[in-house]
Design a protein around this motif. Structure first.
Motif, PDB file in Angstrom:
ATOM      1  N   SER A 182       0.843  -1.211   0.000  1.00 33.01           N
ATOM      2  CA  SER A 182       0.000   0.000   0.000  1.00 33.01           C
ATOM      3  C   SER A 182       0.871   1.252   0.000  1.00 33.01           C
ATOM      4  CB  SER A 182      -0.918   0.029   1.231  1.00 33.01           C
ATOM      5  OG  SER A 182      -1.623  -1.161   1.332  1.00 33.01           O
ATOM      6  N   ILE A 187       2.300   1.921  -3.419  1.00 31.57           N
ATOM      7  CA  ILE A 187       1.293   2.490  -4.335  1.00 31.57           C
ATOM      8  C   ILE A 187       1.122   3.983  -4.044  1.00 31.57           C
ATOM      9  CG2 ILE A 187      -1.139   2.405  -5.039  1.00 31.57           C
ATOM     10  CD1 ILE A 187      -1.141  -0.565  -4.320  1.00 31.57           C
ATOM     11  N   MET A 188       1.064   4.310  -2.752  1.00 34.77           N
ATOM     12  CA  MET A 188       0.874   5.712  -2.349  1.00 34.77           C
ATOM     13  C   MET A 188       1.993   6.607  -2.887  1.00 34.77           C
ATOM     14  SD  MET A 188      -0.638   5.230   1.501  1.00 34.77           S
ATOM     15  CE  MET A 188       0.437   6.437   2.107  1.00 34.77           C
ATOM     16  N   ILE A 189       3.208   6.130  -2.761  1.00 33.02           N
ATOM     17  CA  ILE A 189       4.366   6.928  -3.229  1.00 33.02           C
ATOM     18  C   ILE A 189       4.258   7.190  -4.742  1.00 33.02           C
ATOM     19  CG2 ILE A 189       6.890   6.833  -3.614  1.00 33.02           C
ATOM     20  CD1 ILE A 189       6.284   7.444  -0.736  1.00 33.02           C
ATOM     21  N   TYR A 192       1.749   7.734  -6.456  1.00 33.52           N
ATOM     22  CA  TYR A 192       0.730   8.739  -6.815  1.00 33.52           C
ATOM     23  C   TYR A 192       1.156  10.170  -6.506  1.00 33.52           C
ATOM     24  CZ  TYR A 192      -2.341   4.817  -7.755  1.00 33.52           C
ATOM     25  OH  TYR A 192      -2.877   3.669  -8.278  1.00 33.52           O
ATOM     26  N   ASP A 199      -1.573  13.757 -11.704  1.00 34.71           N
ATOM     27  CA  ASP A 199      -2.432  12.630 -12.060  1.00 34.71           C
ATOM     28  C   ASP A 199      -2.535  12.548 -13.587  1.00 34.71           C
ATOM     29  OD1 ASP A 199      -4.416  10.769 -12.402  1.00 34.71           O
ATOM     30  OD2 ASP A 199      -6.041  12.106 -11.790  1.00 34.71           O
ATOM     31  N   SER A 218      -6.627  12.980 -14.771  1.00 37.51           N
ATOM     32  CA  SER A 218      -7.369  14.244 -14.610  1.00 37.51           C
ATOM     33  C   SER A 218      -6.453  15.470 -14.681  1.00 37.51           C
ATOM     34  CB  SER A 218      -8.107  14.227 -13.266  1.00 37.51           C
ATOM     35  OG  SER A 218      -7.172  14.190 -12.211  1.00 37.51           O
ATOM     36  N   THR A 223      -4.699  16.521 -12.281  1.00 39.28           N
ATOM     37  CA  THR A 223      -4.676  17.161 -10.946  1.00 39.28           C
ATOM     38  C   THR A 223      -3.318  16.922 -10.281  1.00 39.28           C
ATOM     39  OG1 THR A 223      -6.991  16.515 -10.743  1.00 39.28           O
ATOM     40  CG2 THR A 223      -5.909  17.280  -8.722  1.00 39.28           C
ATOM     41  N   PRO A 224      -2.694  17.993  -9.753  1.00 39.44           N
ATOM     42  CA  PRO A 224      -1.469  17.742  -8.980  1.00 39.44           C
ATOM     43  C   PRO A 224      -1.821  17.092  -7.638  1.00 39.44           C
ATOM     44  CG  PRO A 224      -1.855  20.102  -9.335  1.00 39.44           C
ATOM     45  CD  PRO A 224      -3.060  19.400  -9.807  1.00 39.44           C
ATOM     46  N   ARG A 225      -1.106  16.007  -7.307  1.00 34.88           N
ATOM     47  CA  ARG A 225      -1.442  15.290  -6.062  1.00 34.88           C
ATOM     48  C   ARG A 225      -0.227  15.206  -5.144  1.00 34.88           C
ATOM     49  NH1 ARG A 225      -4.436   9.977  -8.504  1.00 34.88           N
ATOM     50  NH2 ARG A 225      -2.418   9.766  -9.495  1.00 34.88           N
ATOM     51  N   ILE A 251      -2.711   0.034 -12.430  1.00 33.08           N
ATOM     52  CA  ILE A 251      -4.018  -0.140 -11.796  1.00 33.08           C
ATOM     53  C   ILE A 251      -4.896   1.086 -12.077  1.00 33.08           C
ATOM     54  CG2 ILE A 251      -5.158  -0.196  -9.529  1.00 33.08           C
ATOM     55  CD1 ILE A 251      -2.805  -1.947  -8.592  1.00 33.08           C
ATOM     56  N   GLU A 252      -4.339   2.277 -11.837  1.00 32.87           N
ATOM     57  CA  GLU A 252      -5.134   3.494 -11.977  1.00 32.87           C
ATOM     58  C   GLU A 252      -5.575   3.690 -13.437  1.00 32.87           C
ATOM     59  OE1 GLU A 252      -3.302   7.272 -10.829  1.00 32.87           O
ATOM     60  OE2 GLU A 252      -5.176   7.742  -9.850  1.00 32.87           O
ATOM     61  N   LEU A 311      -8.175   1.097 -14.479  1.00 34.46           N
ATOM     62  CA  LEU A 311      -9.447   1.301 -13.786  1.00 34.46           C
ATOM     63  C   LEU A 311     -10.241   2.424 -14.464  1.00 34.46           C
ATOM     64  CD1 LEU A 311     -11.376   0.744 -11.434  1.00 34.46           C
ATOM     65  CD2 LEU A 311     -10.093   2.367 -10.062  1.00 34.46           C
ATOM     66  N   HIS A 312      -9.562   3.524 -14.763  1.00 34.81           N
ATOM     67  CA  HIS A 312     -10.240   4.649 -15.417  1.00 34.81           C
ATOM     68  C   HIS A 312     -10.745   4.244 -16.805  1.00 34.81           C
ATOM     69  CE1 HIS A 312      -9.770   7.941 -12.617  1.00 34.81           C
ATOM     70  NE2 HIS A 312      -8.531   7.553 -12.362  1.00 34.81           N
ATOM     71  N   LEU A 343     -13.782   1.875 -16.427  1.00 37.46           N
ATOM     72  CA  LEU A 343     -14.993   2.602 -16.021  1.00 37.46           C
ATOM     73  C   LEU A 343     -15.566   3.373 -17.210  1.00 37.46           C
ATOM     74  CD1 LEU A 343     -13.889   3.948 -12.514  1.00 37.46           C
ATOM     75  CD2 LEU A 343     -15.692   2.283 -12.961  1.00 37.46           C
ATOM     76  N   PHE A 354      -0.324   7.324   6.715  1.00 38.35           N
ATOM     77  CA  PHE A 354      -1.510   6.891   5.967  1.00 38.35           C
ATOM     78  C   PHE A 354      -2.683   7.850   6.210  1.00 38.35           C
ATOM     79  CE2 PHE A 354       0.368   2.511   5.636  1.00 38.35           C
ATOM     80  CZ  PHE A 354       0.195   2.349   4.269  1.00 38.35           C
ATOM     81  N   TYR A 386      -2.170  11.065   4.394  1.00 35.19           N
ATOM     82  CA  TYR A 386      -2.383  10.801   2.962  1.00 35.19           C
ATOM     83  C   TYR A 386      -3.882  10.808   2.657  1.00 35.19           C
ATOM     84  CZ  TYR A 386      -1.242   8.522  -1.536  1.00 35.19           C
ATOM     85  OH  TYR A 386      -1.071   8.218  -2.865  1.00 35.19           O
ATOM     86  N   PHE A 424      -9.003  16.140  -3.256  1.00 30.64           N
ATOM     87  CA  PHE A 424      -8.920  16.018  -4.718  1.00 30.64           C
ATOM     88  C   PHE A 424     -10.302  15.789  -5.325  1.00 30.64           C
ATOM     89  CE2 PHE A 424      -4.665  13.766  -3.761  1.00 30.64           C
ATOM     90  CZ  PHE A 424      -4.037  14.978  -3.553  1.00 30.64           C
ATOM     91  N   ASN A 458     -12.060  11.914  -9.735  1.00 29.13           N
ATOM     92  CA  ASN A 458     -11.179  11.070 -10.556  1.00 29.13           C
ATOM     93  C   ASN A 458      -9.801  10.927  -9.930  1.00 29.13           C
ATOM     94  OD1 ASN A 458     -12.738  10.201 -12.662  1.00 29.13           O
ATOM     95  ND2 ASN A 458     -12.375  12.017 -13.925  1.00 29.13           N
ATOM     96  N   ALA A 459      -9.284  12.043  -9.413  1.00 27.60           N
ATOM     97  CA  ALA A 459      -7.920  12.038  -8.862  1.00 27.60           C
ATOM     98  C   ALA A 459      -7.815  11.217  -7.582  1.00 27.60           C
ATOM     99  CB  ALA A 459      -7.460  13.461  -8.610  1.00 27.60           C
ATOM    100  N   LEU A 515      -9.800   8.546  -6.906  1.00 29.68           N
ATOM    101  CA  LEU A 515     -10.472   7.250  -7.104  1.00 29.68           C
ATOM    102  C   LEU A 515      -9.656   6.075  -6.549  1.00 29.68           C
ATOM    103  CD1 LEU A 515     -12.992   5.959  -8.462  1.00 29.68           C
ATOM    104  CD2 LEU A 515     -11.588   5.630 -10.492  1.00 29.68           C
ATOM    105  N   VAL A 516      -8.358   6.063  -6.757  1.00 28.80           N
ATOM    106  CA  VAL A 516      -7.528   4.965  -6.244  1.00 28.80           C
ATOM    107  C   VAL A 516      -6.827   5.355  -4.924  1.00 28.80           C
ATOM    108  CG1 VAL A 516      -5.701   3.311  -6.800  1.00 28.80           C
ATOM    109  CG2 VAL A 516      -7.201   4.120  -8.594  1.00 28.80           C
ATOM    110  N   PRO A 517      -6.243   6.567  -4.822  1.00 29.57           N
ATOM    111  CA  PRO A 517      -5.531   6.883  -3.568  1.00 29.57           C
ATOM    112  C   PRO A 517      -6.386   6.753  -2.305  1.00 29.57           C
ATOM    113  CG  PRO A 517      -5.046   8.532  -5.232  1.00 29.57           C
ATOM    114  CD  PRO A 517      -6.099   7.655  -5.811  1.00 29.57           C
ATOM    115  N   ILE A 534      -6.861   3.112  -1.230  1.00 29.07           N
ATOM    116  CA  ILE A 534      -5.561   2.542  -0.833  1.00 29.07           C
ATOM    117  C   ILE A 534      -5.171   3.051   0.557  1.00 29.07           C
ATOM    118  CG2 ILE A 534      -3.058   2.598  -1.350  1.00 29.07           C
ATOM    119  CD1 ILE A 534      -4.554   0.666  -3.151  1.00 29.07           C
ATOM    120  N   GLY A 570      -4.729   0.891   3.856  1.00 35.89           N
ATOM    121  CA  GLY A 570      -3.475   0.981   4.607  1.00 35.89           C
ATOM    122  C   GLY A 570      -3.736   1.218   6.097  1.00 35.89           C
TER     123      GLY A 570
END
Lengths: 500, 171
Positions: A173, A176-178, A180, A184, A187, A189-191, A447-448, A451-452, A455, B18, B21, B28, B31-32, B34-36, B39, B43
């Motif tokens: 997990s 995966i977080m790192i 992102y 993005d 979209s 979008t800055p994350r 994955i992301e 998934l998009h 959908l 976590f 995060y 967001f 869409n942005a 949707l996965v984070p 997760i 976590g």
């Protein structure tokens, strides 16, 4: 088309740069592999900054050549010093080191190099022959099935991770977080960028790998302190040639072990460390004289090395075809492939087929070169007395930070490599699998994206409207739950026995 | 510090990361996140279970025998299970020193750029650990530095970073 790709794959390697890079890769891989603690992952991590601006085939020759050479390099320290060069070489300690103690180090090294060569050749042949079989399957799959495959890869990786299952899943997990962090791709979008332009570009995977593995290993070496290996080299009672003969004499064991290596390589997440031990177990269990195992049986050296050699060919198939790494070393190779612009997927087996065949040829040639060099230096290695970490730590750390900086020419990457070095050390110490973390990072984008797309193409209930996706989804649930059920049954049986 | 205490500290830090995060992901668009979002939620759930388990159970019951999971059989060959290694009494001291070495090296790179930093760090390390005599340490570090310079700057055409100090010294 297939034959054309076979020849153009070989032709791409017939350039002076490709041949030179192959030789550099193999020599470097052998050197890194022989140093305990610095296995194939560290070798590839340190090479990542050098993957830009060269011929594609030459860069692949450098990376894969180094990777293949580290496998045998790792076996050397297990056999000579009872210190596995990497986790996957652990099984070599059981019989390889007793052979060294009995004065048969050269023979063990000869058998090991030959078994690894034969296993590696079988792996390459498998990779070549599996392409026409896998290609129609891949072309029939859509984004939702790729999504399921990535999810399956993640769950199976966590399930088979070393140590605690929960910690393995937490590490996945976190990986995966790192991944992102940054823009993005869907979209725009800055994350998780916290106003930093540097973070907007995301964390560079090669930089994170250098930190997680190479810097962390140096911290670990420093904390450990004492000499990595130290021994008194004795007199040799057999030759390298005896070992070569042993490998051919036990050809059926080599074939069986290679097939096991291929199978372990193809399974996502089941790394070569499991394969080596499984090969040793099957060799001992099928032997007519199992009592010799653990006391210097040459079969105990041949079986794990053949498995480790074959594992690479097997591991490359899911990595290239589906983008799902077969293990930690394949995950880091995948990072390298992505940074070189090689995107795994159906195109690898259609338009990019010559590139795949270049890799098949690299595996063949690198295995042969590694074995030739290995056999030539085995008798000298058998007399190697000591290695000290104090000379290695500053030199490797320097290459790590120089390499991290060279990746994008940003000094911030040096800070990130150091940060991930600390994280990598702590993850190793508290047994949160670094391999899972990396595989999470690598699969996050797949994955992301899928998934998009799923959908958008098939609607919110795509899992239930696409029959193959639904079957795969059920399969994921079963394969994730099965180890828990088995564990529970075993615990219940244990409790029952205790009551009796 | 007991191993359990250390494990709890690590787990709590992970939990905080976590949670942060998750909170950040909430800001967001659909869409942005949707996965984070799932997760991060997963976590948090996993870390909470881990904290509960490591405090209530003495052994790691979720540890699986890889071989038996793969084959469905019991492995007859004795294979030593990987357990947390016993820590030596100077472990923490050595860890602090290791992290300080890394931090010093990174600090040197920021201040003086990678080439000077490598020379200072490598020669300093060799001298401090008494691995080489000072003169030999300086020679070896200089040669190593030169090799890195040729590889990265001359062959790979890397644009070097010269550090914060350079404009202050050169003006």
């Amino acid at each position: 088309m297939m034959f054309e790709a076979i020849f153009s794959g070989l032709a791409a390697l017939a350039t002076p740069q490709a041949m030179l890079f192959m030789l550099i890769g193999v020599s470097y891989g052998l050197m890194i592999g022989i140093l305990p603690g610095l296995g194939g992952i560290v070798a590839i991590a340190l090479l990542l900054p050098f993957t830009y601006g060269h011929e594609l085939a030459a860069t692949l020759a450098l990376l894969l050549g180094a990777h293949i050479a580290t496998i045998w390099g790792g076996s050397v320290t297990s056999i000579l010093f009872k210190v596995p060069g990497a986790a996957k070489s652990l099984a070599l300690v059981f019989d390889g080191h007793p052979m060294t103690q009995q004065g048969h180090a050269s023979r063990a090294l000869g058998a090991s190099a030959t078994a690894a060569l034969l296993g590696g050749l079988m792996g390459a042949v498998f990779l070549a022959f599996s392409i026409p079989i896998v290609r129609p399957i891949m072309l029939a799959l859509g984004p939702s099935e790729y999504l399921m495959m990535a999810l399956w890869g993640l769950t199976i990786i966590a399930t088979f991770s070393e140590g605690s299952l929960l910690k393995g899943m937490i590490a996945t997990s976190a990986g995966i977080m790192i991944a992102y962090i940054g823009m993005d791709p869907v979209s725009g979008t800055p994350r998780f960028w916290f106003g930093s332009v540097y973070l907007l570009d995301g964390i560079s995977f090669p930089v994170a790998m250098i930190g997680l593995f190479a810097v962390a290993e140096m911290i670990k070496l420093f904390v450990k302190g004492n000499a990595m290996i130290d021994r008194v080299a004795g007199e040799e009672k057999s030759s390298v040639l005896d070992g070569v003969k042993d490998a051919f004499k036990h050809w059926w064991l080599v074939v069986r072990s290679s097939l096991l290596g291929l199978w372990v390589g193809v399974l996502p997440g089941v790394g070569a460390s499991v394969g080596g031990i499984a090969a040793y177990a099957q060799a001992a269990q099928t032997s007519k004289t199992p009592e010799r195992f653990g006391k210097g049986a040459v079969e105990g050296v041949i079986a794990p090395d053949a498995t480790l050699g074959a594992n690479e060919g097997g591991g490359l198939m899911p990595t290239l075809a589906f983008g799902i790494p077969g293990g930690e070393s394949m995950a880091i190779l995948l990072v390298a492939f992505l940074s070189m612009g090689i995107v795994p997927g159906p195109q690898m087996l259609t338009t990019e087929l010559d590139l795949v065949f270049s890799m098949v040829w690299i595996i063949v040639i690198a295995n042969i070169v590694t074995t030739l060099i290995g056999l030539a230096i085995s008798s000298r290695l058998a007399r190697l007395p000591t290695l000290n970490p104090n000379v290695m730590i500053p030199l490797v750390l320097s290459v790590c930070f120089f390499g991290a900086f060279a990746t994008r020419g940003l000094v911030e990457d040096v800070l990130v490599a150091a940060f991930f070095g600390g994280i990598g050390y702590l993850m190793d110490k508290y047994q949160y699998s670094r391999a899972n973390f990396v595989i999470g990072m690598v699969l996050a984008e797949m994955i992301e994206r899928n998934l998009h797309i799923s959908l958008g193409l098939y609607g919110d209930l795509f899992i239930f409207t696409r029959p193959i996706t639904l079957v795969m989804f059920i399969f994921i649930i079963i394969t994730t739950a099965l180890p828990f059920i088995r564990q529970q049954r075993a615990e219940n049986a244990q409790d029952g026995n205790n009551k009796i | 510090m007991s191993r359990k205490f250390q494990e709890n500290v690590i787990a709590i830090i992970t939990l905080v990361v976590f949670c942060a995060y998750l909170i950040t992901a909430l800001s967001f668009g659909p869409n942005a996140r949707l996965v984070p979002l799932p997760i991060a939620t997963l976590g948090i759930f996993l870390v909470l279970i881990q904290i509960i388990r490591q405090n209530l159970s003495s052994s790691e019951k979720l540890e699986l025998d890889l071989l038996s999971s793969l084959t469905g059989t019991t492995n007859k060959v004795a294979i030593t299970e990987k357990k947390p290694p016993k820590e030596n009494p100077h472990q923490l001291e050595r860890e602090i020193r290791a992290f300080m070495f890394v931090a010093t090296f990174v600090g040197l790179i920021l201040l003086a750029g990678p080439v000077v930093a490598v020379f200072v760090f490598a020669s300093g390390f060799f001298i401090l650990t008494s691995y080489y005599a000072p003169i030999k340490a300086i020679w070896i570090s200089a040669l190593f530095c030169l090799a890195l310079y040729i590889l990265f700057v001359e062959i790979l055409q890397l644009q070097l970073y010269h550090g914060i100090l350079e404009p202050l010294i050169i003006g």
